[in-house]
Design a protein around this motif. Structure first.
Motif, PDB file in Angstrom:
ATOM      1  N   GLU A  61       0.838  -1.201   0.000  1.00  0.00           N
ATOM      2  CA  GLU A  61       0.000   0.000   0.000  1.00  0.00           C
ATOM      3  C   GLU A  61       0.869   1.247   0.000  1.00  0.00           C
ATOM      4  OE1 GLU A  61      -2.954   2.559   2.899  1.00  0.00           O
ATOM      5  OE2 GLU A  61      -2.596   0.456   3.388  1.00  0.00           O
ATOM      6  N   GLY A  62       0.620   2.134  -0.939  1.00  0.00           N
ATOM      7  CA  GLY A  62       1.336   3.399  -0.972  1.00  0.00           C
ATOM      8  C   GLY A  62       0.893   4.322   0.149  1.00  0.00           C
ATOM      9  N   VAL A  63       1.463   5.501   0.169  1.00  0.00           N
ATOM     10  CA  VAL A  63       1.092   6.497   1.173  1.00  0.00           C
ATOM     11  C   VAL A  63       0.460   7.680   0.458  1.00  0.00           C
ATOM     12  CG1 VAL A  63       3.438   7.437   1.144  1.00  0.00           C
ATOM     13  CG2 VAL A  63       1.920   7.969   3.055  1.00  0.00           C
ATOM     14  N   GLY A  64      -0.716   8.102   0.934  1.00  0.00           N
ATOM     15  CA  GLY A  64      -1.409   9.213   0.292  1.00  0.00           C
ATOM     16  C   GLY A  64      -1.748   8.895  -1.153  1.00  0.00           C
ATOM     17  N   GLY A  65      -1.668   9.909  -2.024  1.00  0.00           N
ATOM     18  CA  GLY A  65      -1.892   9.707  -3.446  1.00  0.00           C
ATOM     19  C   GLY A  65      -0.648   9.185  -4.133  1.00  0.00           C
ATOM     20  N   PHE A  66      -0.713   9.036  -5.443  1.00  0.00           N
ATOM     21  CA  PHE A  66       0.355   8.368  -6.188  1.00  0.00           C
ATOM     22  C   PHE A  66       1.657   9.164  -6.215  1.00  0.00           C
ATOM     23  CE2 PHE A  66       2.384   7.080 -10.302  1.00  0.00           C
ATOM     24  CZ  PHE A  66       2.629   5.757  -9.958  1.00  0.00           C
ATOM     25  N   CYS A  67       1.586  10.489  -6.156  1.00  0.00           N
ATOM     26  CA  CYS A  67       2.791  11.313  -6.330  1.00  0.00           C
ATOM     27  C   CYS A  67       3.275  11.987  -5.042  1.00  0.00           C
ATOM     28  CB  CYS A  67       2.543  12.384  -7.400  1.00  0.00           C
ATOM     29  SG  CYS A  67       2.248  11.695  -9.045  1.00  0.00           S
ATOM     30  N   VAL A  68       2.833  11.509  -3.904  1.00  0.00           N
ATOM     31  CA  VAL A  68       3.221  12.127  -2.631  1.00  0.00           C
ATOM     32  C   VAL A  68       4.728  12.004  -2.401  1.00  0.00           C
ATOM     33  CG1 VAL A  68       3.043  11.857  -0.121  1.00  0.00           C
ATOM     34  CG2 VAL A  68       0.984  11.853  -1.525  1.00  0.00           C
ATOM     35  N   PRO A  69       5.409  13.105  -2.042  1.00  0.00           N
ATOM     36  CA  PRO A  69       6.855  13.032  -1.766  1.00  0.00           C
ATOM     37  C   PRO A  69       7.159  12.194  -0.528  1.00  0.00           C
ATOM     38  CG  PRO A  69       6.127  15.316  -2.089  1.00  0.00           C
ATOM     39  CD  PRO A  69       4.894  14.481  -1.936  1.00  0.00           C
ATOM     40  N   LEU A  70       8.284  11.465  -0.593  1.00  0.00           N
ATOM     41  CA  LEU A  70       8.787  10.737   0.571  1.00  0.00           C
ATOM     42  C   LEU A  70       9.973  11.448   1.205  1.00  0.00           C
ATOM     43  CD1 LEU A  70       8.591   7.061  -0.764  1.00  0.00           C
ATOM     44  CD2 LEU A  70       6.907   8.328   0.593  1.00  0.00           C
ATOM     45  N   ASN A 100     -12.002  13.303 -12.345  1.00  0.00           N
ATOM     46  CA  ASN A 100     -10.751  13.984 -12.667  1.00  0.00           C
ATOM     47  C   ASN A 100      -9.582  13.372 -11.900  1.00  0.00           C
ATOM     48  OD1 ASN A 100      -9.170  16.279 -13.810  1.00  0.00           O
ATOM     49  ND2 ASN A 100      -9.011  16.857 -11.668  1.00  0.00           N
ATOM     50  N   HIS A 101      -9.768  13.151 -10.613  1.00  0.00           N
ATOM     51  CA  HIS A 101      -8.701  12.586  -9.793  1.00  0.00           C
ATOM     52  C   HIS A 101      -8.283  11.202 -10.296  1.00  0.00           C
ATOM     53  CE1 HIS A 101     -10.012  15.264  -6.173  1.00  0.00           C
ATOM     54  NE2 HIS A 101      -9.234  15.900  -7.027  1.00  0.00           N
ATOM     55  N   ALA A 102      -9.261  10.392 -10.694  1.00  0.00           N
ATOM     56  CA  ALA A 102      -8.961   9.047 -11.164  1.00  0.00           C
ATOM     57  C   ALA A 102      -8.233   9.070 -12.506  1.00  0.00           C
ATOM     58  CB  ALA A 102     -10.247   8.230 -11.279  1.00  0.00           C
ATOM     59  N   LEU A 103      -8.681   9.902 -13.423  1.00  0.00           N
ATOM     60  CA  LEU A 103      -8.049   9.958 -14.734  1.00  0.00           C
ATOM     61  C   LEU A 103      -6.631  10.508 -14.647  1.00  0.00           C
ATOM     62  CD1 LEU A 103     -11.049  11.154 -16.945  1.00  0.00           C
ATOM     63  CD2 LEU A 103     -10.174   8.835 -16.620  1.00  0.00           C
ATOM     64  N   LEU A 104      -6.419  11.503 -13.794  1.00  0.00           N
ATOM     65  CA  LEU A 104      -5.071  12.038 -13.615  1.00  0.00           C
ATOM     66  C   LEU A 104      -4.145  10.997 -12.998  1.00  0.00           C
ATOM     67  CD1 LEU A 104      -5.724  15.685 -12.326  1.00  0.00           C
ATOM     68  CD2 LEU A 104      -4.719  15.018 -14.513  1.00  0.00           C
ATOM     69  N   THR A 105      -4.640  10.269 -12.007  1.00  0.00           N
ATOM     70  CA  THR A 105      -3.825   9.234 -11.359  1.00  0.00           C
ATOM     71  C   THR A 105      -3.478   8.128 -12.353  1.00  0.00           C
ATOM     72  OG1 THR A 105      -4.858   9.717  -9.217  1.00  0.00           O
ATOM     73  CG2 THR A 105      -3.702   7.610  -9.431  1.00  0.00           C
ATOM     74  N   ALA A 106      -4.456   7.708 -13.148  1.00  0.00           N
ATOM     75  CA  ALA A 106      -4.197   6.668 -14.152  1.00  0.00           C
ATOM     76  C   ALA A 106      -3.154   7.142 -15.156  1.00  0.00           C
ATOM     77  CB  ALA A 106      -5.498   6.300 -14.867  1.00  0.00           C
ATOM     78  N   GLU A 107      -3.214   8.410 -15.526  1.00  0.00           N
ATOM     79  CA  GLU A 107      -2.229   8.961 -16.457  1.00  0.00           C
ATOM     80  C   GLU A 107      -0.831   8.957 -15.851  1.00  0.00           C
ATOM     81  OE1 GLU A 107      -1.589  13.331 -18.418  1.00  0.00           O
ATOM     82  OE2 GLU A 107      -3.571  12.442 -18.670  1.00  0.00           O
ATOM     83  N   ALA A 108      -0.749   9.297 -14.557  1.00  0.00           N
ATOM     84  CA  ALA A 108       0.547   9.299 -13.872  1.00  0.00           C
ATOM     85  C   ALA A 108       1.119   7.891 -13.764  1.00  0.00           C
ATOM     86  CB  ALA A 108       0.394   9.920 -12.479  1.00  0.00           C
ATOM     87  N   ILE A 109       0.259   6.915 -13.553  1.00  0.00           N
ATOM     88  CA  ILE A 109       0.704   5.517 -13.475  1.00  0.00           C
ATOM     89  C   ILE A 109       1.277   5.077 -14.819  1.00  0.00           C
ATOM     90  CG2 ILE A 109      -0.116   3.132 -13.219  1.00  0.00           C
ATOM     91  CD1 ILE A 109      -2.179   4.292 -11.169  1.00  0.00           C
ATOM     92  N   ARG A 110       0.571   5.394 -15.901  1.00  0.00           N
ATOM     93  CA  ARG A 110       1.049   5.035 -17.241  1.00  0.00           C
ATOM     94  C   ARG A 110       2.363   5.743 -17.564  1.00  0.00           C
ATOM     95  NH1 ARG A 110      -4.345   5.843 -18.630  1.00  0.00           N
ATOM     96  NH2 ARG A 110      -3.822   7.877 -19.521  1.00  0.00           N
ATOM     97  N   ALA A 111       2.498   6.999 -17.114  1.00  0.00           N
ATOM     98  CA  ALA A 111       3.708   7.770 -17.402  1.00  0.00           C
ATOM     99  C   ALA A 111       4.943   7.147 -16.769  1.00  0.00           C
ATOM    100  CB  ALA A 111       3.547   9.211 -16.912  1.00  0.00           C
TER     101      ALA A 111
END
Length: 235
Positions: free
Chosen positions: A123-132, A161-172
């Protein structure tokens, strides 16, 4: 429903469209679903911020939930290599508490868990791009693990919007979004089904299930949530 897991991914990375949208609930539900197939399944939350001291041991609710849902008795140090006290963004807390979060240590703990179990749900922390820390993000962690990704969509206004942006970041990041879960955050949301259907037509990954708001004790939620997931549709 029981899922046939013989031909799906064993190790998964769970991310979400935001914080507090059900990543831990879904991760624990995945662990329960895997166990119905006789798998030894364990959860991992590499970084957790927000802990309380009980009987001389620091506890985090998410970490405790993952450990309770597993059928492999792994140490907390492996399940959560970086457990910090303040409930805030991990890179901020790490700096304040002088914790040096490094990907090599997380990877070492993950590899140890893999030797103990058939399946590891990270399990990640927060959203997909959260800084560690100042240089590394949760997306970097997901990329280093190189696991298929499950996205938890917190169903509320703005989730498309949140889901589509997250999916785009995952693909990137060159990662595979192998499935997503709709988790009801706002049960009074208008046109909930229409929003979920809008995502079904736009996300190139199957919907594993829609979890309603569960009005049961916390220790039963993950088990109940597992009944809404169909892992046989995983890509």
């Amino acid at each position: 429903m029981a899922a046939d897991l013989h031909h799906v991914h064993q190790h998964l990375f769970v991310t979400g469209t935001d914080t507090e949208i059900g990543k831990t609930l879904v991760s624990a539900a995945l662990l329960h679903a895997m166990q119905t197939q006789g798998w030894r399944a364990v959860g991992m939350k590499p970084v957790a911020a927000g802990a309380s001291l009980r009987d001389g041991v620091w506890h985090n609710e998410d970490v405790d939930a993952l450990m309770a849902a597993a059928n492999v008795a792994a140490s907390q140090e492996l399940v959560c290599p970086y457990l910090m006290q303040a409930p805030a963004a991990p890179h901020i807390v790490a700096a304040l508490e002088k914790v040096d979060i490094t990907l090599p240590h997380i990877m070492q703990c993950y590899q140890q868990l893999r030797t103990q179990a058939d399946a590891v749900v990270v399990e990640g922390v927060g959203g997909f791009c959260v800084p560690l820390n100042t240089e590394v993000t949760t997306a970097d962690l997901a990329q280093a693990l190189d696991l298929p990704v499950i996205m938890v969509v917190g169903v509320r206004l703005g989730c498309i919007n949140h889901a589509l942006l997250t999916a785009e970041a995952i693909r990137a990041r060159g990662l595979t979004l192998c499935g997503w879960v709709a988790n009801t955050v706002d049960p009074s949301m208008l046109y909930m089904d229409e929003n979920i259907n809008a995502l079904r037509t736009r996300l190139a990954a199957p919907l594993l299930g829609h979890i309603p708001r569960l009005n049961v004790p916390d220790h039963q939620k993950a088990l109940n949530a597992a009944s809404y997931l169909d892992l046989s549709v995983l890509k």
